[in-house]
Design an enzyme around this catalytic site. Structure first.
Site, PDB file in Angstrom:
ATOM      1  N   ALA A 175      66.659   5.290  63.399  1.00 21.63           N
ATOM      2  CA  ALA A 175      68.113   5.136  63.640  1.00 21.63           C
ATOM      3  C   ALA A 175      68.776   6.502  63.809  1.00 21.63           C
ATOM      4  O   ALA A 175      68.497   7.188  64.780  1.00 21.63           O
ATOM      5  CB  ALA A 175      68.756   4.307  62.525  1.00 21.63           C
ATOM      6  N   LYS A 185      57.532   1.940  66.965  1.00 27.35           N
ATOM      7  CA  LYS A 185      58.082   3.274  66.660  1.00 27.35           C
ATOM      8  C   LYS A 185      56.970   4.320  66.717  1.00 27.35           C
ATOM      9  O   LYS A 185      57.165   5.432  67.234  1.00 27.35           O
ATOM     10  CB  LYS A 185      58.756   3.254  65.286  1.00 27.35           C
ATOM     11  CG  LYS A 185      59.979   2.352  65.246  1.00 27.35           C
ATOM     12  CD  LYS A 185      60.545   2.216  63.845  1.00 27.35           C
ATOM     13  CE  LYS A 185      61.676   1.192  63.810  1.00 27.35           C
ATOM     14  NZ  LYS A 185      62.172   0.920  62.471  1.00 27.35           N
TER      15      LYS A 185
HETATM   16  N1  NAP Z   1      71.002  -2.331  63.685  1.00 24.22           N
HETATM   17  C1  NAP Z   1      70.315  -1.232  63.388  1.00 24.22           C
HETATM   18  O1  NAP Z   1      70.409  -0.677  62.272  1.00 24.22           O
HETATM   19  C2  NAP Z   1      69.427  -0.624  64.425  1.00 24.22           C
HETATM   20  C3  NAP Z   1      68.774   0.593  64.148  1.00 24.22           C
HETATM   21  C4  NAP Z   1      67.995   1.192  65.152  1.00 24.22           C
HETATM   22  C5  NAP Z   1      67.829   0.548  66.371  1.00 24.22           C
HETATM   23  N2  NAP Z   1      68.440  -0.665  66.570  1.00 24.22           N
HETATM   24  C6  NAP Z   1      68.227  -1.327  67.848  1.00 24.22           C
HETATM   25  O2  NAP Z   1      69.474  -1.412  68.533  1.00 24.22           O
HETATM   26  C7  NAP Z   1      69.472  -2.581  69.364  1.00 24.22           C
HETATM   27  C8  NAP Z   1      70.719  -3.400  69.067  1.00 24.22           C
HETATM   28  O3  NAP Z   1      70.724  -3.775  67.709  1.00 24.22           O
HETATM   29  P1  NAP Z   1      71.927  -4.658  67.125  1.00 24.22           P
HETATM   30  O4  NAP Z   1      71.740  -4.645  65.657  1.00 24.22           O
HETATM   31  O5  NAP Z   1      73.209  -4.221  67.706  1.00 24.22           O
HETATM   32  O6  NAP Z   1      71.526  -6.092  67.725  1.00 24.22           O
HETATM   33  P2  NAP Z   1      72.485  -7.347  68.047  1.00 24.22           P
HETATM   34  O7  NAP Z   1      73.670  -7.317  67.134  1.00 24.22           O
HETATM   35  O8  NAP Z   1      71.607  -8.533  68.088  1.00 24.22           O
HETATM   36  O9  NAP Z   1      73.030  -7.042  69.534  1.00 24.22           O
HETATM   37  C9  NAP Z   1      72.237  -7.158  70.674  1.00 24.22           C
HETATM   38  C10 NAP Z   1      73.178  -7.268  71.859  1.00 24.22           C
HETATM   39  O10 NAP Z   1      72.399  -7.238  73.065  1.00 24.22           O
HETATM   40  C11 NAP Z   1      72.940  -8.230  73.926  1.00 24.22           C
HETATM   41  N3  NAP Z   1      71.939  -8.632  74.931  1.00 24.22           N
HETATM   42  C12 NAP Z   1      70.719  -9.132  74.720  1.00 24.22           C
HETATM   43  N4  NAP Z   1      70.122  -9.396  75.900  1.00 24.22           N
HETATM   44  C13 NAP Z   1      70.998  -9.029  76.853  1.00 24.22           C
HETATM   45  C14 NAP Z   1      70.978  -9.056  78.271  1.00 24.22           C
HETATM   46  N5  NAP Z   1      69.916  -9.510  78.937  1.00 24.22           N
HETATM   47  N6  NAP Z   1      72.073  -8.609  78.940  1.00 24.22           N
HETATM   48  C15 NAP Z   1      73.146  -8.153  78.275  1.00 24.22           C
HETATM   49  N7  NAP Z   1      73.217  -8.105  76.930  1.00 24.22           N
HETATM   50  C16 NAP Z   1      72.163  -8.545  76.243  1.00 24.22           C
HETATM   51  C17 NAP Z   1      73.326  -9.354  73.019  1.00 24.22           C
HETATM   52  O11 NAP Z   1      74.213 -10.199  73.703  1.00 24.22           O
HETATM   53  P3  NAP Z   1      74.908 -11.479  73.003  1.00 24.22           P
HETATM   54  O12 NAP Z   1      75.932 -10.895  72.066  1.00 24.22           O
HETATM   55  O13 NAP Z   1      75.511 -12.199  74.139  1.00 24.22           O
HETATM   56  O14 NAP Z   1      73.802 -12.218  72.304  1.00 24.22           O
HETATM   57  C18 NAP Z   1      73.972  -8.566  71.885  1.00 24.22           C
HETATM   58  O15 NAP Z   1      75.318  -8.280  72.210  1.00 24.22           O
HETATM   59  C19 NAP Z   1      68.149  -3.318  69.083  1.00 24.22           C
HETATM   60  O16 NAP Z   1      67.209  -2.975  70.054  1.00 24.22           O
HETATM   61  C20 NAP Z   1      67.733  -2.760  67.718  1.00 24.22           C
HETATM   62  O17 NAP Z   1      66.338  -2.796  67.513  1.00 24.22           O
HETATM   63  C21 NAP Z   1      69.230  -1.251  65.652  1.00 24.22           C
END
Ligand code: NAP
Length: 334
Positions: free
Chosen positions: A133, A204
């Site tokens: 992160a 990772k």
């Molecule tokens: N959260 C953390 O602490 C963290 C840390 C490091 C890395 N990450 C990475 O960051 C990314 C996002 O995490 P998050 O926690 O924000 O996940 P999240 O809340 O599930 O958000 C994912 C977003 O991507 C959108 N999405 C998925 N497929 C799509 C597509 N084909 N076209 C357009 N939008 C699309 C979803 O749309 P909808 O809202 O319409 O479903 C949602 O808005 C992930 O890859 C995760 O592994 C997260």
């Protein structure tokens, strides 16, 4: 100011919006339903984010539209990928069109090696947030490589969820209770095997290995899941109901480690010979052994950091710190 598009508008995407507004002109934000395109005032962008956080889809907002957001992308735009999609081919197209990308999304970096090279080859794609992160792990790996150091080993605990689990087992808690507690706290995916299986940690590790120049694929990485193969086909309810069967085995492995002055950690280990993900007994007084709870830690042993490794440690998840790594990349791409 440079134009920015945020592709994926969940927790991380919305945090990127809030952090990026002082630095960029927001061109558009996209979710699965569609997208909202600027120009909008910063106040209105924040209202769009607030509505999305309440469950409104972007396409249903007054400024929203359905369809492919890429058609609305201005030339030379920066794009933050904050989805979790396996979308490497689409991102390669964007790079070929001259866009620059900052990824929080690991999956496109773990696809076919040619796609990885097409994505990162021209240094138009950065991906600090994908490992640890907000922790400076990719940048440190690049610094060591680019300055001519020889990285002999990278070892890391790269999953907060599995760190929590193994710290709990270290404290004497049964495996079953620790998994249930992690699930109840929302620290696991709905199916805890998505975390316990180790694939996310392996992604990772692959990203770090490819950053060092190793031409490996996910299938080259040996992964030890934290559940036996016969549990793989159970329903989630069956899996959760049978967790107690695994308590004695993990308690015994922890007791064997303790007898040697060691403790168990779920370790990603990368050397020039290959990468391995799994349970490892580590000395209590080593960097990995001293780690507690969900924090992440990465230790680089190199020609220059030979006697004691270079260590980065801290929280390895959270939308604010993840967004800050995306912002760091976006600013570096300007
Ligand atoms: N959260 C953390 O602490 C963290 C840390 C490091 C890395 N990450 C990475 O960051 C990314 C996002 O995490 P998050 O926690 O924000 O996940 P999240 O809340 O599930 O958000 C994912 C977003 O991507 C959108 N999405 C998925 N497929 C799509 C597509 N084909 N076209 C357009 N939008 C699309 C979803 O749309 P909808 O809202 O319409 O479903 C949602 O808005 C992930 O890859 C995760 O592994 C997260």
């Amino acid at each position: 100011m440079h134009n920015l598009a945020i592709y994926g508008f969940g927790g991380v995407g919305r945090a990127v919006l809030a952090q990026a507004l002082p630095h960029f002109t927001l061109a558009l934000v996209a979710d699965r339903s569609g997208y909202v395109v600027g120009p909008l005032s910063n106040e209105r962008w924040l209202a769009v984010a607030a509505a999305k956080a309440q469950g409104t889809t972007l396409a249903s907002l007054p400024e929203g539209t359905s369809g492919d957001w890429r058609a609305a992308l201005p030339a030379g735009c920066l794009v933050a990928d904050t989805t979790a999609e396996a979308n490497a081919a689409q991102l390669v197209e964007l790079v070929a069109q001259g866009q620059r990308l900052a990824l929080a999304n690991k999956k496109p970096l773990c696809d076919d090696l040619n796609l990885f090279q097409a994505l990162v080859g021209e240094r138009r794609t950065r991906y600090e947030a994908t490992v640890g992160a907000g922790l400076p792990i990719v940048v440190t790996t690049n610094l060591l490589r680019d300055s001519g150091d020889q990285v002999q080993r990278i070892e890391g605990c790269l999953s907060g969820t599995l760190g929590f689990l193994l710290s709990s087992i270290e404290q004497g808690k049964p495996y079953s209770s620790a998994v249930r507690e992690a699930k109840a706290l929302g620290w696991t995916e709905p199916d805890p095997r998505d975390d316990l299986g180790g694939v996310d940690v392996a992604r990772k590790a692959l990203i770090l290995a490819r950053t060092l120049g190793y031409q490996w694929n996910l299938s080259d990485i040996a992964i030890e899941p934290l559940y036996p193969a016969e549990f793989a086909d159970l329903s989630i309810a069956e899996f959760m109901a049978q967790l107690e069967q695994l308590d004695a085995g993990y308690a015994q492995r922890q007791a064997e480690a303790v007898a040697q002055g060691q403790t168990l950690r779920y370790v990603a280990s990368i050397t020039p010979d290959g990468a391995r993900i799994g349970l490892q007994a580590v000395a209590n007084d080593s960097p990995l052994g001293s780690l507690k709870g969900p924090d992440n830690l990465v230790a680089w042993t190199t020609k220059r950091y030979q006697e004691r490794p270079l260590v980065v440690r801290g929280p390895g998840a959270g939308v604010e710190v993840t967004a800050s790594a995306v912002l760091f990349d976006l600013l570096a791409l300007c």
